[in-house]
Enzyme design. Sequence first.
Site, short mmCIF file in Angstrom:
data_model
loop_
_atom_site.label_atom_id
_atom_site.label_comp_id
_atom_site.label_asym_id
_atom_site.label_seq_id
_atom_site.Cartn_x
_atom_site.Cartn_y
_atom_site.Cartn_z
N SER A 202 23.00 59.85 74.25
CA SER A 202 23.35 60.65 73.08
C SER A 202 24.06 59.75 72.08
CB SER A 202 24.22 61.84 73.50
OG SER A 202 24.45 62.70 72.40
N THR A 203 25.28 60.08 71.69
CA THR A 203 26.00 59.31 70.67
C THR A 203 26.09 57.83 71.06
OG1 THR A 203 27.35 61.28 70.33
CG2 THR A 203 28.08 59.25 69.27
N HIS A 228 19.22 62.15 72.19
CA HIS A 228 19.49 63.24 71.25
C HIS A 228 19.26 62.72 69.84
CE1 HIS A 228 22.39 65.12 74.44
NE2 HIS A 228 21.11 65.35 74.70
N MET A 321 28.14 62.07 73.82
CA MET A 321 29.13 63.14 73.71
C MET A 321 28.60 64.38 74.41
SD MET A 321 30.83 64.54 70.17
CE MET A 321 29.24 64.79 69.40
N ASP A 324 25.25 66.93 78.63
CA ASP A 324 23.82 67.08 78.89
C ASP A 324 23.29 65.89 79.69
OD1 ASP A 324 21.20 68.16 78.70
OD2 ASP A 324 20.77 66.78 77.05
#
Length: 386
Positions: A202-203, A228, A321, A324
């Site tokens: 993600s991030t 993401h 972050m 998930d």
Amino acid sequence: FYPQTGRLRVSKMEAIGAVEQTPAPAVPQPETPAVATPVAAPVKKRILVVDDSKTICDLLTTILNKDPELEVVGTAPNPLAAEKMIADLKPDVLTLDIHMPEMDGVTFLKQLMQTHPMPVVMITSVSKEEGPEVLTALELGAVDYLQKPVLSELAQKGPIIRKTVRVAADVKVHKNNSHGAKPHSRVGALDYKDSYICIGASTGGTRALTEFFSELPEQIPPTLVVQHIPPVFSKAFANRLDELMPFEVLEARYCDKIIPNRVLVAPGGKQMAIEKRGQKLVAKIFDGEPVNGHKPSVDVLFESAAKNLGGKAVGIIMTGMGNDGAAGLLTMRQNGARTFAQDEASGVVFGIPKEAIKLGAAEQVVSLDDMALALQKILKNKNGVA
């Protein structure tokens, strides 16, 4: 003594004496007012908004100032003005547009990361044309990217913007003098037969994935990635990796074959899972509901890997972050997969990896620099004891 009643007769003087010996009730004293201990007000994270649109500056100021932990200390209409304001206001985090007069945001970011590295969130209009520029910004060190909000989206996008900026403000950013792949640090041959790699990020993931893939050899196991990412960026990201890497990288399409020397990147706005078609494995791309608030979702991929691959899979969770992918990684491990997570020091945000570690989902915790080597060792001994 009265025999009729059984009562004892007490003289008047004795009764008076008994009353005199009874202690008088305590007279309540006024309470001393409690002195309140002064509580220091929380120190807010200072934000500088850089955008040539006054409407966007005002909108972001309204959104961010609603968070008790954030404070917009200034707005700059262009990077030249921002440069001076950074020196004067000393913000903790910057929000930065791409297209601005005098200097574009990516050029400014490159200079900033060399002279005054600090957390930056790209907030820009999402278009296919801007996809490569946003990816370049992430490679240069931007923490994250968000789509510019409009007034009607305040309720929906406001909390996401606040959370992203709040998290970014605590990220430690180091000076960056280069970007892109590292083509001369690849590990040796991988035992890629009858093995599959599933990665979630993600991030900070686009940069982490680029660095990780840059250290892999030409021949790799079939690999699936959920990052993401908005729909218009996933194809640009896959194309960028395909240009840099010696193996094939594609934005996944429905029924794409899962084969060696190919990386399939989940398309933004869709879910991706592994599906069996006879003796073959293919990518199942579908328009499902968001899972853990995400679409694509790492958990969707990992759960399908646990079901269809079992001990043939290697699960990797990278920087990001939220949570998930943490539960899905645990399911993979419980079904025989080898698993590991990126450590805190080498990641941008220690969110998903931390949750995976807390669940016992990660067999190993490794730095980004050691991840390719860890994969090589795991593939050599997939049947070892976890």
